[in-house]
Design an enzyme around this catalytic site. Sequence first.
Site, PDB file in Angstrom:
ATOM      1  N   CYS A  33      11.820  50.656  71.283  1.00  0.00           N
ATOM      2  CA  CYS A  33      12.417  51.651  70.382  1.00  0.00           C
ATOM      3  C   CYS A  33      13.873  51.316  70.054  1.00  0.00           C
ATOM      4  CB  CYS A  33      12.322  53.050  70.977  1.00  0.00           C
ATOM      5  SG  CYS A  33      13.253  53.231  72.501  1.00  0.00           S
ATOM      6  N   CYS A 105      11.471  57.882  77.437  1.00  0.00           N
ATOM      7  CA  CYS A 105      12.912  58.160  77.367  1.00  0.00           C
ATOM      8  C   CYS A 105      13.424  58.608  78.748  1.00  0.00           C
ATOM      9  CB  CYS A 105      13.213  59.227  76.324  1.00  0.00           C
ATOM     10  SG  CYS A 105      12.361  58.979  74.754  1.00  0.00           S
TER      11      CYS A 105
HETATM   12 FE1  FES Z   1      12.896  55.312  73.104  1.00  0.00          FE
HETATM   13 FE2  FES Z   1      13.690  57.754  73.107  1.00  0.00          FE
HETATM   14  S1  FES Z   1      12.424  56.832  71.627  1.00  0.00           S
HETATM   15  S2  FES Z   1      14.253  56.213  74.518  1.00  0.00           S
END
Ligand code: FES
Length: 131
Positions: A33, A105
């Site tokens: 991400c 996350c």
């Molecule tokens: Fe990857 Fe939040 S989307 S840490």
Amino acid sequence: MYSQKIIKRFKNPKFAGEMKNSDAVGQVGNMKCGDVMKIYLKVDEKTEKIKDIKFQTFGCIAAIAASDAMCELAKGKTLKQAGKIKYSDIIKKMGGDVPKIKIHCSILGTETLREAIKNYEFKSKTKNHKN
Ligand code: FES
């Protein structure tokens, strides 16, 4: 998508910011991400308790809320206790209602905290070695 509790923490994080003169730093990025989390620790040398903790996170709402929840959990704990914080503890602290695709996350939070703890241990080992 996000609960009110998560939004509230995201908007008013208590532990956000840089720490000058920190004793240790941990930084971890998630390749998928692109989010990056950085944690600063101030540690009491005698008790090994986390006296202060701050984070700088470049990432999504859940990553920022998870960073803040993780700091709240870790503050006041010994490094050993803090190293045992699980991502599920962070999710619980955020109110439990975390979307499945945002669980990583919180995992990033535990990884970054462990990196900071490792950094502290490395620094204190090398410091003692010199003496
Ligand atoms: Fe990857 Fe939040 S989307 S840490």
